[in-house]
Design an enzyme around this catalytic site. Structure first.
Site, PDB file in Angstrom:
ATOM      1  N   HIS A 107      10.770  12.539  35.744  1.00 20.30           N
ATOM      2  CA  HIS A 107      10.507  11.141  35.475  1.00 20.30           C
ATOM      3  C   HIS A 107       9.052  11.111  35.399  1.00 20.30           C
ATOM      4  O   HIS A 107       8.149  11.591  36.178  1.00 20.30           O
ATOM      5  CB  HIS A 107      10.842  10.090  36.694  1.00 20.30           C
ATOM      6  CG  HIS A 107      10.047   8.759  36.417  1.00 20.30           C
ATOM      7  ND1 HIS A 107       9.137   8.333  37.334  1.00 20.30           N
ATOM      8  CD2 HIS A 107      10.037   7.703  35.583  1.00 20.30           C
ATOM      9  CE1 HIS A 107       8.784   7.151  37.009  1.00 20.30           C
ATOM     10  NE2 HIS A 107       9.325   6.637  35.886  1.00 20.30           N
ATOM     11  N   ASN A 109       5.605   8.184  34.168  1.00 21.32           N
ATOM     12  CA  ASN A 109       5.151   7.017  33.519  1.00 21.32           C
ATOM     13  C   ASN A 109       3.839   6.715  33.447  1.00 21.32           C
ATOM     14  O   ASN A 109       3.234   6.821  34.508  1.00 21.32           O
ATOM     15  CB  ASN A 109       6.044   5.755  34.334  1.00 21.32           C
ATOM     16  CG  ASN A 109       5.483   4.418  33.854  1.00 21.32           C
ATOM     17  OD1 ASN A 109       4.583   3.859  34.540  1.00 21.32           O
ATOM     18  ND2 ASN A 109       6.132   3.945  32.742  1.00 21.32           N
ATOM     19  N   ARG A 111       0.895   3.470  32.367  1.00 19.83           N
ATOM     20  CA  ARG A 111       0.979   2.135  31.731  1.00 19.83           C
ATOM     21  C   ARG A 111      -0.358   1.447  31.794  1.00 19.83           C
ATOM     22  O   ARG A 111      -1.357   1.784  32.747  1.00 19.83           O
ATOM     23  CB  ARG A 111       2.066   1.458  32.327  1.00 19.83           C
ATOM     24  CG  ARG A 111       1.936   1.279  34.014  1.00 19.83           C
ATOM     25  CD  ARG A 111       3.142   0.645  34.723  1.00 19.83           C
ATOM     26  NE  ARG A 111       3.114   0.604  35.979  1.00 19.83           N
ATOM     27  CZ  ARG A 111       3.446   1.761  36.847  1.00 19.83           C
ATOM     28  NH1 ARG A 111       3.970   2.708  36.381  1.00 19.83           N
ATOM     29  NH2 ARG A 111       3.336   1.755  38.191  1.00 19.83           N
ATOM     30  N   HIS A 176      18.254   2.027  51.775  1.00 22.99           N
ATOM     31  CA  HIS A 176      19.475   1.796  52.214  1.00 22.99           C
ATOM     32  C   HIS A 176      20.118   3.266  52.610  1.00 22.99           C
ATOM     33  O   HIS A 176      20.946   3.309  53.154  1.00 22.99           O
ATOM     34  CB  HIS A 176      20.258   1.130  51.163  1.00 22.99           C
ATOM     35  CG  HIS A 176      20.504   1.843  49.828  1.00 22.99           C
ATOM     36  ND1 HIS A 176      19.471   1.912  48.979  1.00 22.99           N
ATOM     37  CD2 HIS A 176      21.405   2.293  49.260  1.00 22.99           C
ATOM     38  CE1 HIS A 176      19.783   2.618  47.926  1.00 22.99           C
ATOM     39  NE2 HIS A 176      21.105   3.004  48.057  1.00 22.99           N
ATOM     40  N   GLY A 260      12.795  -7.429  27.972  1.00 21.52           N
ATOM     41  CA  GLY A 260      12.679  -6.187  27.033  1.00 21.52           C
ATOM     42  C   GLY A 260      13.847  -5.910  26.750  1.00 21.52           C
ATOM     43  O   GLY A 260      14.873  -6.512  26.760  1.00 21.52           O
TER      44      GLY A 260
END
Length: 301
Positions: A107, A109, A111, A176, A260
């Site tokens: 992954h 990203n 921005r 979790h 979005g």
């Protein structure tokens, strides 16, 4: 500010092109399908998805540039003083799911946000990073991934890589499950204290280092022989990826809260996944080694 916004947008559009070209070349299939979209409140983007390729079962590389009258809660949670401002947000976000279980999911990203209020100076910041999620771990892959990340950070100070490596370890964690999502990488946000030029340079260094970090790993693993056991484990572990993205991921929350395009926001999810009740790996197996060794926070550089 408009000149800087244009600079960042031009870079991000070029980065999307570069990453799609690099992934398509190693995949050897039909490549990406582009879907351009517009957002009613303001802005839009172009989503590119590669499906059922030669190497990648699914890869999505999304560019978006959206604007609105009020910052969504997920964007102002860490900076409550900005709540209620109008905003522009742009970025490139991608997730790659290889078919071979020995090749890791990745992954990335990068921005840029601008929050504006009448009669006040705009407030802007950069964010992003990348992380690696193996199903079967290899030390050389982890070392290469983190070494490339450290090299990208090196011109920005000796403390930069350790700081953003730790932030990545802390962020991509399934509370979790009490378990890391993967072997980490880089994560940064709210970056503006270096000034625009240096902050923008850093975002570009991160974006430009993604392909050099990831493609050599895929090249090593894409043709390894695997069977039903490995495939079943890959699909089971993909469930952890889905859990994180739908429960914790700030980008997913921002996209949904800002109105979005849902299909583009959820392009990160794998095409096939499985959950099994209370499953545990066989002691001493490669499957057990993933959580016992690779998903522990460690220094790979």
């Amino acid at each position: 500010m408009q000149q800087q916004i244009t600079q960042v947008k031009d870079y991000l559009l070029g980065l999307q092109d570069e990453i799609c070209n690099g992934l398509a070349a190693i995949d050897g299939g039909e490549g990406f399908v582009e879907d351009a979209w517009k957002r009613e409140e303001g802005g839009g983007g172009r989503t590119r998805v590669l499906s059922e390729g030669g190497v990648f079962e699914k890869a999505g590389v999304n560019f978006s540039h959206v604007s609105g009258a009020r910052l969504p809660a997920s964007a102002s949670a860490a900076r409550p003083e900005l709540a209620g401002r109008s905003f522009q947000a742009m970025g490139v976000s991608l997730v790659v799911h290889p078919r071979n279980p020995y090749a890791p999911t990745s992954h990335a990203n990068v921005r840029f946000f601008v929050a504006e209020k009448e009669d006040e100076e705009p407030v802007w910041w950069f964010g992003g990073g990348y992380d690696l999620t193996p199903y079967y771990g290899f030390d050389e892959d982890c070392v290469h991934w983190h070494h490339t990340a450290a090299q990208a950070c090196e011109p920005f100070g000796a403390e930069t890589y350790p700081k953003y490596k730790k932030w990545c370890d802390d962020y991509f964690y399934l509370k979790h499950r009490d378990e890391a999502r993967g072997v980490g990488g880089l994560f940064f946000d709210d970056l503006n204290d270096w000034g625009f030029e240096r902050s923008f340079d850093f975002m570009q260094a991160v974006g430009n280092s993604y392909l050099p970090a990831y493609l050599p790993i895929v090249e090593r693993r894409k043709d390894m022989v695997y069977g039903e056991r490995e495939r079943s484990f890959q699909l089971y572990r993909r469930g952890r990826y889905v859990e994180f993205n739908l429960v914790y991921d700030r980008g997913t929350l921002f996209g949904l809260q800002s109105g979005g395009r849902t299909e583009s926001i959820l392009m990160s999810l794998p095409p096939l996944v499985r959950w099994e009740y209370a499953w545990t790996p066989e002691p001493g197996s490669d499957e057990a080694r993933l959580t016992e060794y690779y998903l522990k926070h460690r220094d790979w550089v």
